[in-house]
Design a protein around this motif. Structure first.
Motif, PDB file in Angstrom:
ATOM      1  N   GLU A 157      38.115  34.318  47.527  1.00  0.00           N
ATOM      2  CA  GLU A 157      38.490  32.990  47.024  1.00  0.00           C
ATOM      3  C   GLU A 157      37.430  31.956  47.360  1.00  0.00           C
ATOM      4  OE1 GLU A 157      40.935  32.176  45.099  1.00  0.00           O
ATOM      5  OE2 GLU A 157      41.708  34.224  45.028  1.00  0.00           O
ATOM      6  N   ARG A 158      36.807  32.098  48.523  1.00  0.00           N
ATOM      7  CA  ARG A 158      35.746  31.167  48.899  1.00  0.00           C
ATOM      8  C   ARG A 158      34.551  31.305  47.962  1.00  0.00           C
ATOM      9  NH1 ARG A 158      35.862  32.263  53.710  1.00  0.00           N
ATOM     10  NH2 ARG A 158      34.264  33.884  53.826  1.00  0.00           N
ATOM     11  N   VAL A 159      34.188  32.564  47.666  1.00  0.00           N
ATOM     12  CA  VAL A 159      33.080  32.784  46.718  1.00  0.00           C
ATOM     13  C   VAL A 159      33.432  32.238  45.341  1.00  0.00           C
ATOM     14  CG1 VAL A 159      31.737  34.556  45.537  1.00  0.00           C
ATOM     15  CG2 VAL A 159      32.192  34.772  47.978  1.00  0.00           C
ATOM     16  N   ARG A 160      34.681  32.472  44.924  1.00  0.00           N
ATOM     17  CA  ARG A 160      35.106  31.970  43.620  1.00  0.00           C
ATOM     18  C   ARG A 160      35.081  30.442  43.582  1.00  0.00           C
ATOM     19  NH1 ARG A 160      40.700  34.283  41.758  1.00  0.00           N
ATOM     20  NH2 ARG A 160      39.429  36.171  41.960  1.00  0.00           N
ATOM     21  N   ALA A 161      35.517  29.828  44.669  1.00  0.00           N
ATOM     22  CA  ALA A 161      35.488  28.359  44.722  1.00  0.00           C
ATOM     23  C   ALA A 161      34.054  27.842  44.664  1.00  0.00           C
ATOM     24  CB  ALA A 161      36.176  27.877  45.999  1.00  0.00           C
ATOM     25  N   GLU A 162      33.147  28.547  45.349  1.00  0.00           N
ATOM     26  CA  GLU A 162      31.735  28.137  45.290  1.00  0.00           C
ATOM     27  C   GLU A 162      31.184  28.283  43.877  1.00  0.00           C
ATOM     28  OE1 GLU A 162      29.834  30.545  48.181  1.00  0.00           O
ATOM     29  OE2 GLU A 162      30.593  29.409  49.907  1.00  0.00           O
ATOM     30  N   GLN A 163      31.573  29.359  43.188  1.00  0.00           N
ATOM     31  CA  GLN A 163      31.114  29.553  41.815  1.00  0.00           C
ATOM     32  C   GLN A 163      31.668  28.472  40.896  1.00  0.00           C
ATOM     33  OE1 GLN A 163      32.370  33.548  40.943  1.00  0.00           O
ATOM     34  NE2 GLN A 163      30.566  34.485  41.894  1.00  0.00           N
ATOM     35  N   VAL A 164      32.952  28.151  41.084  1.00  0.00           N
ATOM     36  CA  VAL A 164      33.547  27.092  40.266  1.00  0.00           C
ATOM     37  C   VAL A 164      32.850  25.755  40.526  1.00  0.00           C
ATOM     38  CG1 VAL A 164      35.651  25.751  39.880  1.00  0.00           C
ATOM     39  CG2 VAL A 164      35.776  28.231  40.041  1.00  0.00           C
ATOM     40  N   ALA A 165      32.568  25.485  41.800  1.00  0.00           N
ATOM     41  CA  ALA A 165      31.864  24.237  42.131  1.00  0.00           C
ATOM     42  C   ALA A 165      30.467  24.224  41.522  1.00  0.00           C
ATOM     43  CB  ALA A 165      31.786  24.072  43.646  1.00  0.00           C
ATOM     44  N   LEU A 196      29.517  25.867  38.777  1.00  0.00           N
ATOM     45  CA  LEU A 196      29.669  25.656  37.336  1.00  0.00           C
ATOM     46  C   LEU A 196      30.002  24.200  37.022  1.00  0.00           C
ATOM     47  CD1 LEU A 196      31.643  28.881  36.317  1.00  0.00           C
ATOM     48  CD2 LEU A 196      29.240  28.370  35.892  1.00  0.00           C
ATOM     49  N   ALA A 197      30.850  23.609  37.858  1.00  0.00           N
ATOM     50  CA  ALA A 197      31.178  22.199  37.644  1.00  0.00           C
ATOM     51  C   ALA A 197      29.944  21.315  37.789  1.00  0.00           C
ATOM     52  CB  ALA A 197      32.270  21.763  38.626  1.00  0.00           C
ATOM     53  N   GLU A 198      29.090  21.652  38.757  1.00  0.00           N
ATOM     54  CA  GLU A 198      27.859  20.885  38.939  1.00  0.00           C
ATOM     55  C   GLU A 198      26.921  21.062  37.746  1.00  0.00           C
ATOM     56  OE1 GLU A 198      24.944  18.450  40.588  1.00  0.00           O
ATOM     57  OE2 GLU A 198      27.085  18.681  41.013  1.00  0.00           O
ATOM     58  N   LEU A 199      26.851  22.306  37.226  1.00  0.00           N
ATOM     59  CA  LEU A 199      26.029  22.540  36.032  1.00  0.00           C
ATOM     60  C   LEU A 199      26.560  21.755  34.843  1.00  0.00           C
ATOM     61  CD1 LEU A 199      25.308  26.391  36.278  1.00  0.00           C
ATOM     62  CD2 LEU A 199      23.775  24.498  36.835  1.00  0.00           C
TER      63      LEU A 199
END
Length: 417
Positions: free
Chosen positions: A154-162, A164-167
């Motif tokens: 979940e931490r990795v997924r949250a980092e990926q979502v963050a 993508l949001a930054e992109l």
């Protein structure tokens, strides 16, 4: 490391107290001998996180020795921690193997005890006790390990979502900057090109009478005031939220004003409307206005008289065309090279098509631009934009893949826009 040392010390002290309190099976061995397996299992506590396999090995050695000389309660309790640490911190495959092995040992231990005691109740009692000592620590470690792995995922997924949001945020910022740059270029270039050309003409002519100079200066002032007004209007639109107000949105219906500005700058321009003017979608209306504005600005910079402007209202589209002669003197003002790109982007954003090039080579939206009455005779430049006015534009409106401003040979294509 301090926690492991403290934990091992406390476990050893408690084990010694239990041995002194006779919490062990009495055998013909001195009581101090029971301290040896206890010390081995407590030593395993020191490396429970750094070397879980070593921890398990020391624990097995300690509990085996304790089985011969005891067993003692303290050593058994510390061994449960050895199993727990090996299952939690060791390899994932080791935890599954430990679960199978400890379950089998618990069943086998209960069966052997029941067989020796010739009592099935002893089987149940010893089986439960063996399960508490062997299976429970491993099962607890497996549950915690699963929760830890799930938290890591979940931490990795949250980092990926963050990420993508930054992109997405960066892409939105880049798109907004591009839009602002396009608006500023199209809006300001027209006014200031006219100002530069008129002021240059006034400075280069020494024989102008005061009336003519005054007329030129009035036109310069008018373009300056209108440019500043449009700049303030755009800044206001960028600051406010919501859709663009209808009162301040440039319209294709104001095309006559743009053509008149070109006339005042010194070019001979003709303007006509074909078909019945109608209300256009806001995006199409703005795109058509800005494309016409940029085309006329390029005519001021690089072209010559005559200029022929046609706005044609058709059932499912509006067509904007600009023709002008090419100046033999070369460009009057240097260009930034963004004009054709900006016009093509505006047409593409509303699902339309755009082409520009020498007369006879321009075709967009499935139609070829015919030369106007003032531009006939060859040697001119044509701009054609076909913008759909219906929600579902026909396939004929798909922009062509050719990039005219890059592929047009000769000095005209390389010098303009």
């Amino acid at each position: 490391m301090k926690r492991e040392v403290l934990g091992a010390g406390v476990a050893f002290a408690v084990g010694v107290v239990l041995i002194a309190g006779r919490a062990h099976l009495e055998r013909d061995v001195p009581a101090w001998v029971l301290v040896v397996p206890l010390a081995i299992t407590c030593a395993a506590v020191l490396v429970r996180q750094r070397a879980p396999l070593v921890c398990l090995g020391l624990g097995v050695i300690g509990i085996t020795l304790d089985g011969f000389v005891g067993p003692s309660l303290g050593t058994v309790l510390v061994f449960t921690d050895n199993l727990y640490a090996a299952a939690l911190y060791g390899p994932a495959g080791l935890a599954r193997v430990l679960l199978s092995v400890t379950a089998a040992l618990a069943v086998a231990g209960g069966a052997v005890a029941g067989f020796i005691a010739a009592d099935w109740r002893m089987l149940a009692v010893m089986g439960v006790q063996a399960a508490l000592v062997l299976v429970t620590p491993v099962t607890t470690a497996l549950v915690l390990r699963e929760q830890r792995d799930r938290a890591a995922v979940e931490r990795v997924r949250a980092e990926q979502v963050a990420h993508l949001a930054e992109l997405d945020r960066q892409a939105a910022i880049a798109a907004e900057r591009t839009r602002m740059a396009r608006e500023l270029h199209d809006m300001i270039a027209n006014h200031f090109s006219a100002i530069a050309i008129q002021s240059t003409a006034a400075l280069s002519r020494k024989d102008l009478d005061p009336a003519t100079v005054r007329k030129v200066m009035e036109s310069v002032r008018e373009n300056s005031v209108k440019g500043l007004a449009e700049m303030r209007s755009m800044i206001g639109l960028l600051r406010q939220e919501g859709d663009e107000p209808e009162a301040t949105r440039p319209r294709l219906a104001d095309a006559e004003t743009l053509v008149e500005r070109v006339r005042r700058a010194g070019l001979v321009a003709e303007f006509r409307v074909e078909g019945e003017a109608c209300e256009l979608p806001a995006s199409v209306d703005l795109a058509g206005y800005r494309i016409l504005q940029e085309a006329l600005t390029n005519a001021l910079k690089h072209g010559d008289s005559p200029v022929d402007v046609v706005v044609s209202y058709e059932p499912a589209q509006v067509v904007v065309s600009v023709e002008n002669a090419v100046s033999e003197r070369g460009a009057r003002l240097p260009g930034a090279g963004a004009g054709l790109i900006g016009m093509r982007e505006r047409a593409s954003l509303v699902g339309g098509s755009f082409e520009a090039g020498p007369q006879g080579s321009v075709e967009a939206g499935g139609r070829e631009l015919q030369a106007g009455p003032r531009a006939r005779g060859g040697g001119g430049w044509r701009v054609l934009a076909v913008l759909p006015t219906s929600p579902s534009p026909s396939p004929s409106l798909t922009p062509k893949a050719a990039d005219v401003d890059r592929s047009v040979p000769g000095p005209v294509g390389s010098r303009r826009r």
